[in-house]
Design a protein around this motif. Structure first.
Motif, short mmCIF file in Angstrom:
data_model
loop_
_atom_site.label_atom_id
_atom_site.label_comp_id
_atom_site.label_asym_id
_atom_site.label_seq_id
_atom_site.Cartn_x
_atom_site.Cartn_y
_atom_site.Cartn_z
N UNK A 17 0.85 -1.19 0.00
CA UNK A 17 0.00 0.00 0.00
C UNK A 17 0.89 1.24 0.00
N UNK A 18 0.62 2.15 -0.90
CA UNK A 18 1.44 3.34 -1.03
C UNK A 18 1.42 4.16 0.26
N UNK A 19 2.59 4.63 0.65
CA UNK A 19 2.72 5.36 1.92
C UNK A 19 2.01 6.71 1.82
N UNK A 20 1.16 6.99 2.80
CA UNK A 20 0.45 8.27 2.87
C UNK A 20 0.79 8.89 4.23
N UNK A 21 1.57 9.97 4.20
CA UNK A 21 2.07 10.57 5.44
C UNK A 21 0.93 11.05 6.33
N UNK A 22 -0.09 11.72 5.74
CA UNK A 22 -1.20 12.24 6.54
C UNK A 22 -1.99 11.11 7.18
N UNK A 23 -2.22 10.06 6.42
CA UNK A 23 -2.98 8.94 6.95
C UNK A 23 -2.20 8.20 8.05
N UNK A 24 -0.90 8.03 7.84
CA UNK A 24 -0.08 7.36 8.85
C UNK A 24 -0.03 8.18 10.14
N UNK A 25 0.03 9.51 10.00
CA UNK A 25 0.04 10.37 11.18
C UNK A 25 -1.28 10.24 11.95
N UNK A 26 -2.40 10.17 11.22
CA UNK A 26 -3.70 10.02 11.88
C UNK A 26 -3.79 8.68 12.60
N UNK A 27 -3.29 7.63 11.97
CA UNK A 27 -3.31 6.32 12.60
C UNK A 27 -2.45 6.29 13.86
N UNK A 28 -1.30 6.94 13.82
CA UNK A 28 -0.42 6.97 14.99
C UNK A 28 -1.08 7.70 16.15
N UNK A 29 -1.78 8.80 15.84
CA UNK A 29 -2.46 9.54 16.90
C UNK A 29 -3.61 8.74 17.49
N UNK A 30 -4.33 8.01 16.66
CA UNK A 30 -5.41 7.16 17.17
C UNK A 30 -4.85 6.08 18.09
N UNK A 31 -3.75 5.46 17.69
CA UNK A 31 -3.12 4.44 18.53
C UNK A 31 -2.62 5.04 19.84
N UNK A 32 -2.08 6.26 19.78
CA UNK A 32 -1.60 6.91 20.99
C UNK A 32 -2.75 7.20 21.95
N UNK A 33 -3.89 7.67 21.43
CA UNK A 33 -5.03 7.96 22.29
C UNK A 33 -5.60 6.69 22.92
N UNK A 34 -5.60 5.60 22.17
CA UNK A 34 -6.07 4.33 22.73
C UNK A 34 -5.16 3.87 23.85
N UNK A 35 -3.85 4.04 23.69
CA UNK A 35 -2.91 3.66 24.74
C UNK A 35 -3.08 4.55 25.96
N UNK A 36 -3.30 5.85 25.77
CA UNK A 36 -3.52 6.75 26.90
C UNK A 36 -4.80 6.38 27.65
N UNK A 37 -5.84 6.02 26.91
CA UNK A 37 -7.08 5.61 27.56
C UNK A 37 -6.87 4.33 28.36
N UNK A 38 -6.09 3.39 27.80
CA UNK A 38 -5.81 2.16 28.53
C UNK A 38 -5.07 2.45 29.83
N UNK A 39 -4.11 3.37 29.79
CA UNK A 39 -3.34 3.72 30.99
C UNK A 39 -4.24 4.39 32.02
N UNK A 40 -5.13 5.28 31.56
CA UNK A 40 -6.07 5.94 32.48
C UNK A 40 -6.93 4.90 33.20
N UNK A 41 -7.46 3.93 32.47
CA UNK A 41 -8.30 2.90 33.08
C UNK A 41 -7.50 2.03 34.04
N UNK A 42 -6.24 1.74 33.68
CA UNK A 42 -5.40 0.94 34.58
C UNK A 42 -5.11 1.68 35.87
#
Length: 630
Positions: free
Chosen positions: A96-121
């Motif tokens: 799949x062709x690299x899309x910088x904007x899309x990859x940045x959005x995916x990284x931020x979504x993953x970061x927010x999910x990890x932060x939410x997991x830490x908050x719940x823990x």
């Protein structure tokens, strides 16, 4: 509307992270009818990111998801959840062709999910540190119990496919899983379908698995180059046509059929007389067949996955041109990848200007987050935007550290935290309130009022008589309590029985088998003791047979069990935090003798280690011709 919001929140929680077009406007829900219909949901490209695999979703669709929830008659009608059609095509990320904007959005979504997991823990850790109090079941917990009591689930038409023409461009491969139907229905104690009323204390569920198949195709046609809709249509059509034995399909697992019996006792932890969950799973037969091309392809895929994982950090520098006639471009790619990822990044990270900038970002983020904690209403757009912008540059560790520092500073200053955090969760004095002081009587009264507020919205939807009827249906009252569980109490038991398993190795399809392995009556029992955080696994194998290549009308026996037939051939017991021992882990293995016969035609079958991978070498002779594969 309370129910619409409840259903919408549940759907967003469980499938919102995996689909792109889940929207409240799609929810065709009637409050009293309780019908939710979602159609043609597109699966996100990064739906597999949490599994940390170098794959992307090229095309994916959930055909139709239906929920029927009879809110006004929970004790007379069943709650039905139906998923019809899940089609997923997965490919290596490099295709799949690299899309910088899309990859940045995916990284931020993953970061927010990890932060939410830490908050719940952190919240869970704070609750564990506080003295345990008798806790009554809330209205929503009772409601969930009643929903589960008569829940019926049906999943049909599943096709998950992986395609790879990078590992070996000369022999592209595809592998996949298809499922005809998976169902879960409510029954009585005799395992007959029924509707449980409010008096039923034990929930019985009957599960069925119909036609689960796995295939691994070598020299396979590639679908990922087609349009999104063409891919989905092809995956959908092959579920029904697969029974016709298409020539390019090479099955590994023949169709598997299984049944499961589940027994749930919601009050078991209070009675301590029976487990809370009992699951009995039985599979009649699993037949596995593998050929030489399939085995070689599997080895190549494992090596390719390793290479894809190593090259993932350099993907954004990778040129989109062939290596031939573009040698300079690819040499520049290799140089820039090493310099940017390993050299310049580290030197920039440890520069004094970068350290100063990082410290200023942390101070600004801590101040903004502190302002958010103290805001009784929703924080202003400027504060929210500032937090979001800083979270794009800071990593998870520093964000968590700054949040904890902000909370401790607010608590130590004696200021009052906002009533609710983002996401609607109660602050209750923050994660560290239990460490720095106790609640006042006024605060405790506010907490008790908040506990009852979850049902206040029902007053606008139901009359007193209807609400009393619903409470009776789900068994909601203020008299139920959770008791501390003793270490000896077994909370869950899972038993699994596989009557027969066979593994067949062939040179090619439709030729005599080289090796056949049969295992008879494999049983497993898993028990959990939640009070001691202990798990016990018991496995037993009754018989094990291995036969070789047929010669002169006879099939030689290579391995056979010759022990006492009154006991199992192999018994294994593994336990964490065992009750009968002071150790942390317990392992017992007991084996009966087996007979191994060397056959010059079928053997040798050896395993050789090379570069931490295992390769299978098999040599056999047939009609005077020596054949080998590695």
């Amino acid at each position: 509307m309370v129910f619409e919001s409840l259903v919408s929140d549940l759907l967003n929680r469980f499938i919102g992270d995996y689909v792109e077009n889940l929207d409240k406007s799609q929810l065709k829900i009637g409050i009293w009818g309780g019908n939710v219909v979602l159609e043609n949901l597109r699966v996100k490209e990064n739906a597999l990111s949490e599994f940390d695999v170098p794959f992307k979703v090229k095309a994916g669709q959930i055909g139709k998801l239906t929920l029927k929830i009879p809110w006004k008659n929970l004790y007379g009608d069943a709650v039905v959840a139906t998923l019809d059609g899940l089609y997923l095509l997965v490919v290596p990320g490099a295709t799949i062709k690299y899309d910088a904007a899309k990859e940045e959005r995916y990284q931020q979504e993953a970061k927010q999910k990890e932060l939410q997991r830490i908050e719940e823990a952190l919240q869970s850790a704070t609750r564990r540190d506080k003295p345990q109090e008798d806790k009554k079941d809330t209205f929503m917990e009772k409601l969930a119990t009643q929903v589960i009591k008569n829940l019926q689930v049906k999943i049909s038409s599943i096709h998950l496919r992986y395609e790879d023409d990078l590992s070996d461009p000369q022999r592209p491969l595809s592998m996949g899983v298809t499922l005809s139907e998976l169902s879960l229905q409510t029954t009585d104690e005799n395992w007959k379908l029924c509707i449980l009323n409010e008096a039923a204390k034990i929930i019985y569920k009957l599960g069925r698995l119909e036609s689960l198949c796995t295939y691994w195709n070598v020299n396979s046609p590639m679908y990922y180059r087609s349009s999104w809709q063409d891919i989905v249509d092809q995956l959908r059509s092959e579920i029904s046509s697969k029974d016709q034995q298409l020539p390019h399909y090479q099955d590994i697992f023949k169709p598997i059929f299984a049944s499961a019996k589940i027994c749930i006792n919601p009050n078991a932890e209070a009675e301590l007389k029976s487990p809370k969950v009992k699951l009995q799973l039985e599979v009649q037969n699993i037949s596995i067949e593998m050929t030489k091309p399939q085995y070689l392809s599997m080895v190549e895929v494992l090596e390719s996955i390793d290479l894809m994982a190593k090259s993932a950090p350099y993907r954004k520098f990778r040129p989109d041109v062939p290596v031939s006639k573009n040698v300079k471009v690819w040499w520049r790619y290799a140089f820039n990848s090493i310099m940017e990822v390993h050299i310049r990044r580290l030197s920039h990270m440890w520069s004094w200007s970068k350290i100063q900038q990082h410290r200023e970002s942390l101070k600004v983020y801590k101040a903004a987050y502190k302002s958010k904690l103290l805001s009784q209403n929703k924080p202003g757009p400027d504060t929210e935007k500032q937090i979001q912008d800083l979270e794009k540059t800071l990593d998870v560790f520093n964000i968590t550290l700054a949040r904890q520092q902000a909370q401790m500073e607010v608590i130590r200053s004696g200021q009052k935290l906002a009533g609710k955090k983002a996401g609607g969760q109660k602050q209750g004095g923050g994660f560290f309130s239990g460490w720095f002081g106790r609640k006042t009587k006024k605060e405790e009264q506010e907490v008790e009022e908040d506990k009852e507020s979850e049902t206040s919205g029902l007053d606008q939807l139901m009359t007193a008589e209807e609400k009393e009827k619903l409470y009776t249906a789900i068994g909601y009252s203020g008299s139920s309590h959770n008791l501390a569980l003793p270490k000896q109490y077994v909370g869950a038991i899972i038993t699994f029985q596989l009557l027969r398993t066979s593994v067949t190795i062939r040179e090619q399809r439709d030729v005599p088998e080289i090796l056949n392995i049969q295992m008879v009556n494999l049983s497993t029992r898993i028990s959990q003791r939640p009070g001691a955080q202990a798990v016990r696994v018991e496995a037993a194998l009754e018989h094990w047979y291995v036969t070789g290549l047929q010669q002169r009308g006879a099939v030689p026996s290579l391995i056979a069990s010759v022990g006492n037939s009154s006991s199992s051939l192999l018994t294994v017991v593994f336990e964490l935090n065992p009750e009968e021992s002071s150790g942390d882990q317990l392992l017992k293995i007991h084996s009966q003798p087996v007979e191994i016969i060397y056959d010059a035609v079928s053997w040798p079958l050896t395993f050789t280690s090379h570069s931490t991978k295992f390769y299978l070498y098999s040599t056999f002779q047939q009609q005077g011709i020596s054949k080998s594969f590695t």
